[in-house]
Write a protein that holds these residues in place. Structure first.
Motif, PDB file in Angstrom:
ATOM      1  N   ALA A 170      47.732  27.092  47.042  1.00  0.00           N
ATOM      2  CA  ALA A 170      47.258  27.919  45.930  1.00  0.00           C
ATOM      3  C   ALA A 170      46.369  27.127  44.982  1.00  0.00           C
ATOM      4  N   SER A 171      46.603  25.835  44.873  1.00  0.00           N
ATOM      5  CA  SER A 171      45.824  24.996  43.960  1.00  0.00           C
ATOM      6  C   SER A 171      44.348  24.924  44.336  1.00  0.00           C
ATOM      7  N   GLU A 172      44.009  25.306  45.568  1.00  0.00           N
ATOM      8  CA  GLU A 172      42.621  25.248  46.024  1.00  0.00           C
ATOM      9  C   GLU A 172      41.940  26.609  46.034  1.00  0.00           C
ATOM     10  N   MET A 173      42.653  27.648  45.551  1.00  0.00           N
ATOM     11  CA  MET A 173      42.108  29.006  45.600  1.00  0.00           C
ATOM     12  C   MET A 173      42.023  29.617  44.201  1.00  0.00           C
ATOM     13  N   MET A 174      41.210  30.674  44.102  1.00  0.00           N
ATOM     14  CA  MET A 174      41.141  31.454  42.868  1.00  0.00           C
ATOM     15  C   MET A 174      40.891  32.912  43.240  1.00  0.00           C
ATOM     16  N   SER A 175      41.107  33.796  42.251  1.00  0.00           N
ATOM     17  CA  SER A 175      40.868  35.219  42.491  1.00  0.00           C
ATOM     18  C   SER A 175      40.487  35.906  41.192  1.00  0.00           C
ATOM     19  N   HIS A 176      39.921  37.085  41.346  1.00  0.00           N
ATOM     20  CA  HIS A 176      39.623  37.935  40.196  1.00  0.00           C
ATOM     21  C   HIS A 176      39.512  39.382  40.663  1.00  0.00           C
ATOM     22  N   ALA A 177      39.747  40.296  39.733  1.00  0.00           N
ATOM     23  CA  ALA A 177      39.592  41.722  40.017  1.00  0.00           C
ATOM     24  C   ALA A 177      38.124  42.028  40.249  1.00  0.00           C
ATOM     25  N   VAL A 178      37.860  42.972  41.152  1.00  0.00           N
ATOM     26  CA  VAL A 178      36.492  43.404  41.443  1.00  0.00           C
ATOM     27  C   VAL A 178      36.419  44.926  41.392  1.00  0.00           C
ATOM     28  N   SER A 179      35.220  45.428  41.436  1.00  0.00           N
ATOM     29  CA  SER A 179      34.975  46.863  41.358  1.00  0.00           C
ATOM     30  C   SER A 179      35.660  47.607  42.504  1.00  0.00           C
ATOM     31  N   ARG A 180      36.116  48.792  42.208  1.00  0.00           N
ATOM     32  CA  ARG A 180      36.690  49.643  43.260  1.00  0.00           C
ATOM     33  C   ARG A 180      35.613  50.117  44.230  1.00  0.00           C
ATOM     34  N   ASP A 181      34.359  49.794  43.952  1.00  0.00           N
ATOM     35  CA  ASP A 181      33.270  50.116  44.875  1.00  0.00           C
ATOM     36  C   ASP A 181      33.464  49.454  46.242  1.00  0.00           C
ATOM     37  N   VAL A 182      34.314  48.411  46.334  1.00  0.00           N
ATOM     38  CA  VAL A 182      34.534  47.778  47.644  1.00  0.00           C
ATOM     39  C   VAL A 182      35.115  48.768  48.640  1.00  0.00           C
ATOM     40  N   ASN A 183      35.657  49.869  48.162  1.00  0.00           N
ATOM     41  CA  ASN A 183      36.194  50.896  49.059  1.00  0.00           C
ATOM     42  C   ASN A 183      35.108  51.773  49.668  1.00  0.00           C
ATOM     43  N   GLY A 184      33.893  51.694  49.144  1.00  0.00           N
ATOM     44  CA  GLY A 184      32.797  52.521  49.645  1.00  0.00           C
ATOM     45  C   GLY A 184      32.091  51.864  50.818  1.00  0.00           C
ATOM     46  N   THR A 185      32.113  52.512  51.961  1.00  0.00           N
ATOM     47  CA  THR A 185      31.529  51.919  53.167  1.00  0.00           C
ATOM     48  C   THR A 185      30.004  51.834  53.131  1.00  0.00           C
ATOM     49  N   THR A 186      29.346  52.561  52.243  1.00  0.00           N
ATOM     50  CA  THR A 186      27.887  52.514  52.171  1.00  0.00           C
ATOM     51  C   THR A 186      27.390  51.521  51.125  1.00  0.00           C
ATOM     52  N   ILE A 187      28.290  50.901  50.392  1.00  0.00           N
ATOM     53  CA  ILE A 187      27.907  49.960  49.333  1.00  0.00           C
ATOM     54  C   ILE A 187      28.076  48.539  49.848  1.00  0.00           C
ATOM     55  N   ASP A 188      27.012  47.746  49.748  1.00  0.00           N
ATOM     56  CA  ASP A 188      27.070  46.360  50.228  1.00  0.00           C
ATOM     57  C   ASP A 188      26.078  45.526  49.434  1.00  0.00           C
ATOM     58  N   ASP A 189      26.495  45.066  48.271  1.00  0.00           N
ATOM     59  CA  ASP A 189      25.646  44.183  47.487  1.00  0.00           C
ATOM     60  C   ASP A 189      26.506  43.205  46.704  1.00  0.00           C
TER      61      ASP A 189
END
Length: 140
Positions: free
Chosen positions: A103-122
């Motif tokens: 865990a000491s080598e990783m990080m995370s953060h919340a992201v947009s719920r847009d990741v659920n959209g299959t047509t969105i990729d940016d």
């Protein structure tokens, strides 16, 4: 496949969803230094309706301290020194690699719920948002 068809699946991050009632909040996980890494995977080739299909799966393990608040499991992430053992090692030896990544080598953060959209990729799909309101936190 675990015996004879192990593979590396390259990545620079991955998503996991925190379930909170009816709403699921996606989080992006990556290495603290942003470096790419590899998941432990298995693959197979099979036939159906006259077609050959090659498929793969990511091996999972218990979540480390970074992922545990979000989900109870995580992908097995291999360090560079373990790649050869994973690909060519004997089964009893490679089982020792199926542990949570530090865990000491990783990080995370919340992201947009847009990741659920299959047509969105940016690029906004990996940028931090405030999980309580879903607003992008990047500075304009």
């Amino acid at each position: 496949s675990f015996e004879r068809r192990r593979c590396l699946i390259p990545a620079d991050g991955f998503y996991e969803w925190e379930k909170n009632g009816k709403i699921s909040q996606p989080y992006y996980f990556q290495m603290k230094d942003g470096a790419p890494f590899a998941f432990a995977g298995i693959w197979d080739r099979w036939q159906t309706e006259g077609r050959t299909i090659t498929s793969c799966a990511i091996i999972t393990t218990t979540a480390n301290e970074v992922l545990a608040p979000i989900h109870n499991r995580m992908p097995v992430i291999l360090d560079n020194e373990s790649y050869d053992l994973w690909l060519t090692g004997r089964t009893p030896d490679v089982k020792s690699l199926l542990t949570p990544y530090p865990a000491s080598e990783m990080m995370s953060h919340a992201v947009s719920r847009d990741v659920n959209g299959t047509t969105i990729d940016d690029e906004h799909l990996v940028q931090p948002v405030d999980p309580t309101i879903g607003v992008n936190l990047r500075l304009f």
